[in-house]
Design an enzyme around this catalytic site. Sequence first.
Site, PDB file in Angstrom:
ATOM      1  N   ASN A   1      50.472  27.014  44.985  1.00  0.00           N
ATOM      2  CA  ASN A   1      49.629  25.339  45.629  1.00  0.00           C
ATOM      3  C   ASN A   1      48.191  25.641  45.346  1.00  0.00           C
ATOM      4  O   ASN A   1      48.042  27.094  45.198  1.00  0.00           O
ATOM      5  CB  ASN A   1      49.754  24.757  46.847  1.00  0.00           C
ATOM      6  CG  ASN A   1      49.742  25.456  48.111  1.00  0.00           C
ATOM      7  OD1 ASN A   1      48.468  26.096  48.164  1.00  0.00           O
ATOM      8  ND2 ASN A   1      50.664  25.846  48.959  1.00  0.00           N
TER       9      ASN A   1
ATOM     10  N   PHE B   1      45.979  22.689  60.610  1.00  0.00           N
ATOM     11  CA  PHE B   1      45.213  21.661  60.116  1.00  0.00           C
ATOM     12  C   PHE B   1      46.413  20.700  59.278  1.00  0.00           C
ATOM     13  O   PHE B   1      47.601  21.395  58.967  1.00  0.00           O
ATOM     14  CB  PHE B   1      45.021  22.267  58.887  1.00  0.00           C
ATOM     15  CG  PHE B   1      43.668  23.680  58.960  1.00  0.00           C
ATOM     16  CD1 PHE B   1      42.213  22.409  58.523  1.00  0.00           C
ATOM     17  CD2 PHE B   1      43.892  24.125  59.901  1.00  0.00           C
ATOM     18  CE1 PHE B   1      40.818  22.806  58.618  1.00  0.00           C
ATOM     19  CE2 PHE B   1      42.205  24.838  59.582  1.00  0.00           C
ATOM     20  CZ  PHE B   1      41.078  24.229  59.115  1.00  0.00           C
TER      21      PHE B   1
HETATM   22  O1  C5P Z   1      53.201  20.637  58.123  1.00  0.00           O
HETATM   23  P1  C5P Z   1      52.527  20.789  57.425  1.00  0.00           P
HETATM   24  O2  C5P Z   1      52.910  21.678  56.105  1.00  0.00           O
HETATM   25  O3  C5P Z   1      51.647  19.605  56.617  1.00  0.00           O
HETATM   26  O4  C5P Z   1      51.043  20.912  58.480  1.00  0.00           O
HETATM   27  C1  C5P Z   1      49.822  21.493  58.272  1.00  0.00           C
HETATM   28  C2  C5P Z   1      49.945  22.764  58.733  1.00  0.00           C
HETATM   29  O5  C5P Z   1      50.796  23.640  59.875  1.00  0.00           O
HETATM   30  C3  C5P Z   1      48.834  23.614  58.725  1.00  0.00           C
HETATM   31  O6  C5P Z   1      48.598  24.619  59.442  1.00  0.00           O
HETATM   32  C4  C5P Z   1      49.573  24.629  58.270  1.00  0.00           C
HETATM   33  O7  C5P Z   1      49.261  26.182  58.373  1.00  0.00           O
HETATM   34  C5  C5P Z   1      50.619  25.148  59.288  1.00  0.00           C
HETATM   35  N1  C5P Z   1      52.073  24.920  58.727  1.00  0.00           N
HETATM   36  C6  C5P Z   1      52.634  26.590  58.721  1.00  0.00           C
HETATM   37  N2  C5P Z   1      54.469  26.293  58.184  1.00  0.00           N
HETATM   38  C7  C5P Z   1      54.624  25.854  57.362  1.00  0.00           C
HETATM   39  C8  C5P Z   1      53.772  25.239  57.283  1.00  0.00           C
HETATM   40  C9  C5P Z   1      52.864  24.687  57.743  1.00  0.00           C
HETATM   41  O8  C5P Z   1      51.992  27.643  59.588  1.00  0.00           O
HETATM   42  N3  C5P Z   1      55.673  26.091  56.600  1.00  0.00           N
END
Ligand code: C5P
Length: 397
Positions: free
Chosen positions: A210, A322
């Site tokens: 991304n 975040f």
């Molecule tokens: O679920 P989402 O991706 O929207 O959540 C965002 C938050 O979760 C961010 O803090 C991101 O760094 C963390 N995250 C994570 N591992 C993932 C997905 C998101 O630590 N697989």
Amino acid sequence: MSSLSNKRIILGVTGGIAAYKSAEIIRRLQDQGAEVRVVMTAAAEEFIRPLTMQALSGNPVHSQLLDSEAEAGMGHIELARWADLLLIAPASADFIANMVHGRADSLLSAIHLATPAIVAVAPAMNQAMWAHAASVANISMLQERGVRIIGPDEGIQACGDVGPGRMQQPDAIVHNLGSLFQTGRLAGKKLVITAGPTREALDPVRYISNHSSGKMGYALAEAAIEAGANVSLISGPVAIAPPERCQFTAVESAQQMLNASLEAAADADIFIAAAAVADYRASSVAEQKIKKQGEQISISLEKNPDIVASVAQQTDCFVVGFAAETQDVESYARDKLARKNLHAIIANDVSRGDVGFNAEDNEVSWIDADSTKVFSKRSKAQLARDILEHMVNHHKL
Ligand code: C5P
């Protein structure tokens, strides 16, 4: 908590009997978490041996301005740029006059002219020399230029005189330096920060990823270092250089980021997940490059582990996530806060072009179980400082 933690200090030693106390200053600065490099004038070397200062500081002592070997390593301009603080202790009457005139006839005086760092001076001289109109004028000139004058103390002098002119004691000097830096709120704390995107391989040459630039996570790492924390930055591939003074781990996939995060967070105090982790990875990574096929192909994806939720579940860290959203920002963020069992979440609206993803500025809300605090648009560097300040104050960390 010390505001000297992580600070880089050049201790400039000039000629005077108080030079023997400089050895003690090195130790006291190190006790506060500072890194010290020593620069000595030729006169200082008459009073204390460079070897003592080298052994205590753990770094070579610098003394020559025109030394090709030294300039090839850390020359006077590099040293000047390296420092957050130039402390001259003891500062002799002669060296103070040298500073007033902006001379560059020794390594130390050249560094004084070249450095953007805060400059502090701990004078040490006979009481009559200190009282002389020339010294009084010199000190007031340095003060006008923003140089901090520490001491001197009054008392019996090496020559038998009594009066002002003794260098302050090392403890007092180091204590006085603390107030020069506004930071230090995170001294002694270990912070782990994830940043950037992850890359999920499809085959040896292709991946899913991304547009995360890593800027917000890196800004948080810089701000935490500035605030004295011991920082581990775990980053996916980005175009920016890692900050100095942190433990840096470069990763590619979410699985690698998870492993590095759990290891680093095991003994950490605070975990901040600023990474844009790919939600899915290929169910199997092709060993050879996938060949062009018909008009359509399907790739089977499976869910990546949730890093921040795993850290929240498996460690005692204060955990901050975040939430990048394009609509109903606060309600989605609150839902994520609860679902991932976080202490706080930083929400931003990524539907706007001027903030968030890849932008220089950001505007976010800090959301925790019982409050929401909005941080209006500002640079990511300033925002990072303000977020950490709020985190420490509001959550009493
Ligand atoms: O679920 P989402 O991706 O929207 O959540 C965002 C938050 O979760 C961010 O803090 C991101 O760094 C963390 N995250 C994570 N591992 C993932 C997905 C998101 O630590 N697989």
